[in-house]
Enzyme design. Structure first.
Site, PDB file in Angstrom:
ATOM      1  N   GLY A  87      21.534 106.135  59.700  1.00 37.55           N
ATOM      2  CA  GLY A  87      23.003 105.995  59.714  1.00 37.55           C
ATOM      3  C   GLY A  87      23.674 107.212  60.321  1.00 37.55           C
ATOM      4  O   GLY A  87      23.033 108.233  60.585  1.00 37.55           O
ATOM      5  N   GLY A  89      24.958 110.308  60.145  1.00 39.19           N
ATOM      6  CA  GLY A  89      24.941 111.373  59.149  1.00 39.19           C
ATOM      7  C   GLY A  89      25.944 112.464  59.463  1.00 39.19           C
ATOM      8  O   GLY A  89      26.265 113.294  58.621  1.00 39.19           O
ATOM      9  N   ARG A  90      26.415 112.488  60.696  1.00 42.73           N
ATOM     10  CA  ARG A  90      27.397 113.525  61.061  1.00 42.73           C
ATOM     11  C   ARG A  90      28.354 113.023  62.137  1.00 42.73           C
ATOM     12  O   ARG A  90      28.983 113.824  62.820  1.00 42.73           O
ATOM     13  CB  ARG A  90      26.686 114.772  61.531  1.00 42.73           C
ATOM     14  CG  ARG A  90      25.686 114.491  62.649  1.00 42.73           C
ATOM     15  CD  ARG A  90      25.235 115.773  63.191  1.00 42.73           C
ATOM     16  NE  ARG A  90      24.083 115.608  64.053  1.00 42.73           N
ATOM     17  CZ  ARG A  90      23.583 116.589  64.768  1.00 42.73           C
ATOM     18  NH1 ARG A  90      24.153 117.763  64.730  1.00 42.73           N
ATOM     19  NH2 ARG A  90      22.538 116.393  65.532  1.00 42.73           N
ATOM     20  N   LYS A 110      31.667 113.735  66.450  1.00 46.04           N
ATOM     21  CA  LYS A 110      30.314 114.163  66.070  1.00 46.04           C
ATOM     22  C   LYS A 110      30.366 115.590  65.552  1.00 46.04           C
ATOM     23  O   LYS A 110      30.785 116.505  66.267  1.00 46.04           O
ATOM     24  CB  LYS A 110      29.360 114.060  67.263  1.00 46.04           C
ATOM     25  CG  LYS A 110      27.921 114.432  66.907  1.00 46.04           C
ATOM     26  CD  LYS A 110      26.943 113.986  67.950  1.00 46.04           C
ATOM     27  CE  LYS A 110      25.532 114.426  67.620  1.00 46.04           C
ATOM     28  NZ  LYS A 110      24.576 114.000  68.638  1.00 46.04           N
ATOM     29  N   GLY A 123      26.123 117.412  57.956  1.00 37.44           N
ATOM     30  CA  GLY A 123      27.165 116.655  58.666  1.00 37.44           C
ATOM     31  C   GLY A 123      27.789 117.417  59.821  1.00 37.44           C
ATOM     32  O   GLY A 123      28.785 116.988  60.390  1.00 37.44           O
ATOM     33  N   ARG A 173      33.271 111.752  70.950  1.00 38.22           N
ATOM     34  CA  ARG A 173      32.481 110.880  71.824  1.00 38.22           C
ATOM     35  C   ARG A 173      33.180 109.534  71.991  1.00 38.22           C
ATOM     36  O   ARG A 173      33.877 109.064  71.088  1.00 38.22           O
ATOM     37  CB  ARG A 173      31.086 110.648  71.229  1.00 38.22           C
ATOM     38  CG  ARG A 173      30.325 111.927  70.934  1.00 38.22           C
ATOM     39  CD  ARG A 173      28.837 111.678  70.815  1.00 38.22           C
ATOM     40  NE  ARG A 173      28.453 110.877  69.655  1.00 38.22           N
ATOM     41  CZ  ARG A 173      27.183 110.618  69.332  1.00 38.22           C
ATOM     42  NH1 ARG A 173      26.195 111.080  70.094  1.00 38.22           N
ATOM     43  NH2 ARG A 173      26.877 109.900  68.262  1.00 38.22           N
ATOM     44  N   ARG A 180      22.936 100.304  67.743  1.00 35.11           N
ATOM     45  CA  ARG A 180      21.609 100.795  68.113  1.00 35.11           C
ATOM     46  C   ARG A 180      20.547  99.751  67.795  1.00 35.11           C
ATOM     47  O   ARG A 180      20.777  98.862  66.972  1.00 35.11           O
ATOM     48  CB  ARG A 180      21.317 102.080  67.312  1.00 35.11           C
ATOM     49  CG  ARG A 180      22.308 103.174  67.622  1.00 35.11           C
ATOM     50  CD  ARG A 180      22.634 104.018  66.379  1.00 35.11           C
ATOM     51  NE  ARG A 180      23.798 104.869  66.638  1.00 35.11           N
ATOM     52  CZ  ARG A 180      23.723 106.086  67.176  1.00 35.11           C
ATOM     53  NH1 ARG A 180      22.557 106.612  67.450  1.00 35.11           N
ATOM     54  NH2 ARG A 180      24.817 106.781  67.414  1.00 35.11           N
ATOM     55  N   ASP A 249      16.607 104.484  66.706  1.00 34.25           N
ATOM     56  CA  ASP A 249      18.007 104.721  66.318  1.00 34.25           C
ATOM     57  C   ASP A 249      18.779 105.412  67.442  1.00 34.25           C
ATOM     58  O   ASP A 249      19.999 105.507  67.379  1.00 34.25           O
ATOM     59  CB  ASP A 249      18.095 105.551  65.027  1.00 34.25           C
ATOM     60  CG  ASP A 249      17.268 106.818  65.096  1.00 34.25           C
ATOM     61  OD1 ASP A 249      16.042 106.710  65.239  1.00 34.25           O
ATOM     62  OD2 ASP A 249      17.841 107.916  65.016  1.00 34.25           O
ATOM     63  N   ASP A 259      23.014 109.881  72.228  1.00 31.16           N
ATOM     64  CA  ASP A 259      22.471 110.916  71.357  1.00 31.16           C
ATOM     65  C   ASP A 259      21.636 111.947  72.123  1.00 31.16           C
ATOM     66  O   ASP A 259      20.401 111.931  72.103  1.00 31.16           O
ATOM     67  CB  ASP A 259      21.650 110.284  70.218  1.00 31.16           C
ATOM     68  CG  ASP A 259      22.542 109.647  69.172  1.00 31.16           C
ATOM     69  OD1 ASP A 259      23.755 109.501  69.439  1.00 31.16           O
ATOM     70  OD2 ASP A 259      22.058 109.300  68.092  1.00 31.16           O
TER      71      ASP A 259
HETATM   72  P1  AMP Z   1      19.398 112.593  65.854  1.00 31.52           P
HETATM   73  O1  AMP Z   1      17.960 112.958  66.036  1.00 31.52           O
HETATM   74  O2  AMP Z   1      20.380 113.712  66.120  1.00 31.52           O
HETATM   75  O3  AMP Z   1      19.762 111.357  66.603  1.00 31.52           O
HETATM   76  O4  AMP Z   1      19.584 112.293  64.285  1.00 31.52           O
HETATM   77  C1  AMP Z   1      18.750 111.466  63.506  1.00 31.52           C
HETATM   78  C2  AMP Z   1      19.396 111.150  62.186  1.00 31.52           C
HETATM   79  O5  AMP Z   1      19.652 112.341  61.446  1.00 31.52           O
HETATM   80  C3  AMP Z   1      20.745 110.440  62.297  1.00 31.52           C
HETATM   81  O6  AMP Z   1      20.870 109.567  61.217  1.00 31.52           O
HETATM   82  C4  AMP Z   1      21.729 111.588  62.187  1.00 31.52           C
HETATM   83  O7  AMP Z   1      22.983 111.163  61.755  1.00 31.52           O
HETATM   84  C5  AMP Z   1      21.048 112.481  61.164  1.00 31.52           C
HETATM   85  N1  AMP Z   1      21.437 113.898  61.287  1.00 31.52           N
HETATM   86  C6  AMP Z   1      21.079 114.764  62.271  1.00 31.52           C
HETATM   87  N2  AMP Z   1      21.625 115.970  62.065  1.00 31.52           N
HETATM   88  C7  AMP Z   1      22.351 115.882  60.937  1.00 31.52           C
HETATM   89  C8  AMP Z   1      23.157 116.807  60.182  1.00 31.52           C
HETATM   90  N3  AMP Z   1      23.324 118.068  60.556  1.00 31.52           N
HETATM   91  N4  AMP Z   1      23.755 116.328  59.063  1.00 31.52           N
HETATM   92  C9  AMP Z   1      23.596 115.068  58.655  1.00 31.52           C
HETATM   93  N5  AMP Z   1      22.865 114.156  59.309  1.00 31.52           N
HETATM   94  C10 AMP Z   1      22.233 114.550  60.441  1.00 31.52           C
HETATM   95 MG    MG Z   2      20.632 109.813  66.750  1.00 32.11          MG
END
Ligand code: AMP
Ligand code: MG
Length: 481
Positions: A87, A89-90, A110, A123, A173, A180, A249, A259
């Site tokens: 989901g 997350g940030r 983001k 986040g 963004r 996804r 994702d 991403d």
């Molecule tokens: P990414 O590899 O950046 O596409 O992230 C993979 C997953 O980790 C996604 O669900 C993001 O929302 C979550 N995520 C990455 N970095 C953070 C963060 N600093 N805080 C919270 N969720 C994160």
């Molecule tokens: Mg991602």
């Protein structure tokens, strides 16, 4: 239109409640504007001349009319392993703009704080990764590659801890779709088939509205996603782009590059190049990307099984390799300046890739130099460690060029619009980031200029058009961002 006059809509919130969580952004302390994208502002028909207001908006402090903020729920296969819930997350969605051409763009912050899906994360996004995403999405757009874009980036004095204390940033963004492959996987794996069907209808409406009245529309939907993915993979390969984290994702239903993490452009051509420091086995290496595209489509296919018969989906996916090759052949044929391309050109391409790899030739610089090629070989040969393999290839190329009906001048003009003079290599981004971390954003501005028009000469930035210095070649980045 002024920001305060805009009325946002929220089509995603019409989906069942399991699809999202409503959540407001948490602003950063002492935000300041780093860069705003006038082209995207125009596309959205938003007046961004008031920078204070824009900064507040990107920082989540200025809520527009109709805004109803939320994070999207999804799952995904990360490095081949299924993770039941990921989901946003940030990333926090702040509403949808419909422009005068009736195009729909979803806005998302983001780095705007925690959501239900943050797991152990904070986040936040740090300045360096935000600059990378902001610049690179525009560079991909400049190269004619489907991608999300960004309206603006802000920095702040907000402390964010990674391996050390850094500063938080937010990128606003913009995308026609944030759905996804992993969004489908979530509802299939949790057996929430009502939600799965609602999501499929939503995605069709959003990205493939011409399928709305088709019988067996979910099968056609899969077929279109497959086609867009195959084309995207071919485009990445043709420009030498390595995404680095092709988890499901991070795969867009709309066929966009999304991403941006530890990505890289090739320096010297190397089919086995891995840009992601944590990807020790090279699952997401440059050369594996087309195959991983297919692997990810198979994960999507399994998620769609409750809606479409497996045999029908299999028939579609079995065509992926052929389709990918067609796109790749076409794109490489254009890069080589051929009027027309045919299967027999594959051999010439293979021979070229072999030569580029063994001779350690800079991928971008080679094609740009080839775009000026007459019969004088000096410049091309100067890029190669040894001359014989390149001379042999050029002998074949000269013969092949005789099949062109267009003139040499026409070929050059065409190739110069296809083979970029500039791509954003990691060492260039690194320079811009180091300055930015010291409060100097001039290089961010400069890289943005070449990102938007990578085919122009930009004499003032000539030093970024050459081959990469040995000490900066093949930089690997970590996922930490
Ligand atoms: P990414 O590899 O950046 O596409 O992230 C993979 C997953 O980790 C996604 O669900 C993001 O929302 C979550 N995520 C990455 N970095 C953070 C963060 N600093 N805080 C919270 N969720 C994160
Ligand atoms: Mg991602």
């Amino acid at each position: 239109m002024n920001l305060k006059d805009i009325k946002l809509t929220n089509p995603y919130l019409e989906l069942p409640k399991l699809c999202y969580e409503k959540v407001n952004p948490s602003p950063l302390t002492k935000p300041f504007l780093i860069h705003a994208n006038d082209e995207v502002a125009k596309m959205l028909n938003i007046d961004i001349s008031d920078h204070n207001e824009l900064t507040q908006f990107v920082n989540g402090e200025l809520k527009l009319q109709g805004a109803d903020n939320f994070a999207m729920c999804y799952a995904g296969h990360q490095f081949g392993h299924y993770v039941p819930r990921l989901g946003d997350g940030r990333a926090i969605n702040i509403g949808t703009v419909i422009n005068e051409h009736n195009e729909q763009y979803h806005l998302q912050l983001k780095g705007a704080g925690e959501t239900l899906y943050s797991r152990s994360g904070d986040g936040r996004a740090v300045l360096r990764s935000s600059i990378r995403e902001y610049l690179m999405s525009e560079a991909m757009h400049g190269l004619g590659i489907e991608t999300t874009r960004a309206l603006a980036i802000i920095g702040s004095e907000h402390g964010v801890y990674r391996e050390t204390w850094e500063r938080g940033a937010i990128v606003l963004r913009v995308s026609p779709s944030w759905v996804r492959f992993g969004t489908f996987e979530y509802f299939a794996h949790t057996k929430n088939f009502k939600e799965l069907e609602a999501l499929a209808d939503y995605a069709i409406n959003e990205s493939y509205p011409h399928l709305n009245d088709e019988p067996n529309k979910y099968l056609h939907f899969f077929s279109e996603v497959m086609g867009k993915t195959a084309r995207l993979m071919a485009k990445w390969q043709s420009v030498g782009f390595n995404h680095g984290v092709m988890n499901t994702d991070n795969m867009s239903i709309h066929g966009l590059t999304i991403d941006y993490g530890p990505y890289a452009f090739l320096d010297d051509y190397d089919i086995n190049f891995i840009c992601n420091h944590t990807d020790q086995n090279g699952r997401y290496s440059f050369g594996n990307q087309p195959r991983i595209g297919e692997w990810n489509l198979r994960a999507l296919m399994l998620a769609l099984e409750p809606l479409v018969k497996r045999e029908q989906l299999e028939k579609v996916i079995n065509n992926y390799g052929r389709l990918y090759s067609r796109y790749f052949l076409y794109l490489m044929g254009r890069k080589l300046g051929f009027d027309e391309v045919s299967d027999k050109d594959f051999n010439l391409m293979k021979q070229l890739f072999g030569a580029l790899e063994s001779l350690h030739v800079d991928y971008t610089l080679f094609f740009r130099t080839l775009s000026h090629y007459t019969s004088e070989r000096k410049e091309l040969l100067s890029l190669c460690l040894l001359h014989t393999p390149m001379n042999e290839w050029l002998d074949e190329y000269d013969i092949r060029l005789k099949e062109n009906r267009s003139s040499t001048k026409e070929r050059h003009e065409r190739m110069l619009k296809i083979n970029p003079k500039y791509v954003l290599k990691n060492y260039m981004l690194q320079e811009a980031i180091e300055d930015a971390e010291n409060g100097d954003f001039k290089k961010v501005d400069a890289l943005f200029t070449i990102a938007q028009n990578p085919f122009a000469e930009h004499k003032e930035f000539e030093r970024w058009a050459g081959k990469t210095d040995d000490k900066f070649k093949n930089l690997k980045l970590s996922c930490s961002s």
